[in-house]
Design an enzyme around this catalytic site. Structure first.
Site, PDB file in Angstrom:
ATOM      1  N   HIS A   1      51.029  14.966  -4.396  1.00 15.47           N
ATOM      2  CA  HIS A   1      52.409  14.362  -3.727  1.00 15.47           C
ATOM      3  C   HIS A   1      52.345  14.507  -2.291  1.00 15.47           C
ATOM      4  O   HIS A   1      53.074  15.256  -1.514  1.00 15.47           O
ATOM      5  CB  HIS A   1      53.463  15.226  -4.260  1.00 15.47           C
ATOM      6  CG  HIS A   1      54.000  14.780  -5.740  1.00 15.47           C
ATOM      7  ND1 HIS A   1      53.503  15.494  -6.612  1.00 15.47           N
ATOM      8  CD2 HIS A   1      54.347  13.352  -6.045  1.00 15.47           C
ATOM      9  CE1 HIS A   1      53.916  14.857  -7.877  1.00 15.47           C
ATOM     10  NE2 HIS A   1      54.641  13.689  -7.459  1.00 15.47           N
TER      11      HIS A   1
ATOM     12  N   ASP B   1      59.231  10.634  -2.152  1.00 15.30           N
ATOM     13  CA  ASP B   1      58.635  11.853  -2.446  1.00 15.30           C
ATOM     14  C   ASP B   1      58.615  12.848  -1.109  1.00 15.30           C
ATOM     15  O   ASP B   1      57.803  13.889  -1.076  1.00 15.30           O
ATOM     16  CB  ASP B   1      57.164  11.959  -3.111  1.00 15.30           C
ATOM     17  CG  ASP B   1      57.079  11.741  -4.302  1.00 15.30           C
ATOM     18  OD1 ASP B   1      56.119  11.172  -5.266  1.00 15.30           O
ATOM     19  OD2 ASP B   1      58.291  12.135  -5.205  1.00 15.30           O
TER      20      ASP B   1
END
Ligand SMILES: Cc1nc2ccc(C(=O)NCC(C)C)cc2n2c(-c3cc(OC(C)(C)C)ccc3Cl)nnc12
Ligand SMILES: [Mg+2]
Ligand SMILES: [Zn+2]
Length: 344
Positions: A81, A124
């Site tokens: 991420h 994200d």
């Protein structure tokens, strides 16, 4: 603390030349993860330019450049991420807008498309490499802020995105009318919150019904379901690429999952199997994930956009390789070799 983006970085981004014109950048088989890391911000700028957003919404290039660099800085160095994930998700959003003619064929307004691309880039931001249940289980600061509403991480990603838009010289939406602005923020919110797995499962059933009934371009409920579906497709777009990309993505994801599992063990709680490096079998988990989530989703996409059928074919091919890997893993794990390197 206030993130700073140096003026010369903005200037460098503005001067980024057209010379790194990569072949097939606008094709579904292109892998954005192969773009040199230092060129990624420039390619984001080019996508906004090519889709006509800069002209249409009078976005100042310096503002867009600063926004992109702030968003990039907002990502942490997690195994999966991270900024490269954000770049690849945004690239797939660009591919769908372009290859499915989302605006030209009336699936989205130009504003929806602009916000969709921004949502992909920001979806994200500031991810810590741990999932929502970790936040609540460990009572993190983010859980104390958002756990009553659910989608803890996604609400944080949204808050961080809003913070950047409200930072001097970063508000790419400043040229919008007031009603466009409030619509943009509403869509940004829905898009980012739709990347929570839990809300995806809730929406998946309705998405299937919407497709079976036939998509109604004027139905706001259909529009919202479509945006959510497209966001999830972007988030999972690594699954539509060549096996080498899919394998590398799995390595990064389970690197993150297993680190969370180690953390949970050190805090005295037992991680779920998927996050326990002692128990998880990656090929098995990936076959399940593709079967239960990725394939149904991209089959829905292909029902709406026939050009997406090639993506379904690649996903099925990758699943076949994971199934073969299951056997290879079985034989090797008896001899104690439990790592992904044994896969081609
Ligand atoms: C290759 C690949 N394997 C995965 C295996 C398992 C899981 C997982 O969380 N399983 C929990 C159970 C309850 C289902 C996620 C995986 N995953 C994601 C992902 C997708 C997300 O959410 C959307 C996009 C809405 C689906 C959110 C976070 C992540 Cl990491 N992206 N790629 C992957
Ligand atoms: Mg997410
Ligand atoms: Zn994501």
């Amino acid at each position: 603390y206030h993130m700073k983006v140096e003026a010369e970085a903005v200037q460098t981004l503005l001067n980024c030349r057209d010379d790194h014109n990569i072949k097939d950048f606008d094709q579904f088989h292109f892998s954005p993860r192969n773009v040199p890391y230092r060129h990624m911000p420039c390619y984001i700028l080019k996508m906004f330019d090519e889709l006509g957003f800069i002209r249409y919404y009078r976005i100042k290039r310096t503002t867009l450049a600063r926004f992109i660099l702030f968003v990039k800085k907002g990502y942490r160095d997690a195994p999966y991420h991270n900024w490269i994930h954000a770049f690849s998700v945004a690239h797939f959003g660009y591919l769908m807008i372009k290859n499915f003619n989302l605006v030209k064929d009336g699936y989205m307004t130009q504003l929806h498309a602009l916000v969709f691309l921004v949502s992909c880039l920001c979806h994200d931001i500031d991810h810590r490499g741990t999932n929502n249940s970790f936040q609540t289980k460990c009572g993190t600061v983010l859980a104390s802020l958002y756990s009553s509403e659910g989608s803890v991480m996604e609400r944080h990603h949204l808050a961080q995105s809003m913070c950047i838009l409200n930072t001097d010289g970063c508000n790419i939406f400043e040229g919008l009318t007031s009603e466009e602005y409030s619509e943009a923020l509403d869509i940004l919110r829905n898009n980012i919150l739709s990347t929570d797995l839990a809300s995806h499962f809730r929406a998946a059933e309705n998405q299937r019904e919407m497709i079976d009934q036939g998509y109604d371009k004027n139905d706001p409920k259909h529009q919202k379901l479509l945006h959510a579906m497209l966001m999830t497709c972007c988030d999972l777009s690594d699954q539509t690429k060549h096996w080498r990309i899919t394998k590398k993505t799995a390595e990064q994801i389970y690197d993150e999952f297993f680190s969370q599992g180690d953390l949970e063990k050190s805090m005295g709680t037992a991680p779920i199997e998927m996050m326990d490096r002692e128990r998880a079998s990656i090929p098995d988990l990936q076959v399940q994930f593709i079967t239960n989530l990725v394939l149904p989703l991209f089959s829905n996409l292909a029902a709406l956009f026939p050009a997406a059928q090639i993506l379904v074919d690649v996903i099925m091919k990758n699943r076949e390789i994971w199934k073969m890997a299951k056997n290879v893993f079985q034989t090797y794990s008896e001899t104690g070799v439990k790592c992904m390197d044994i896969l081609l």
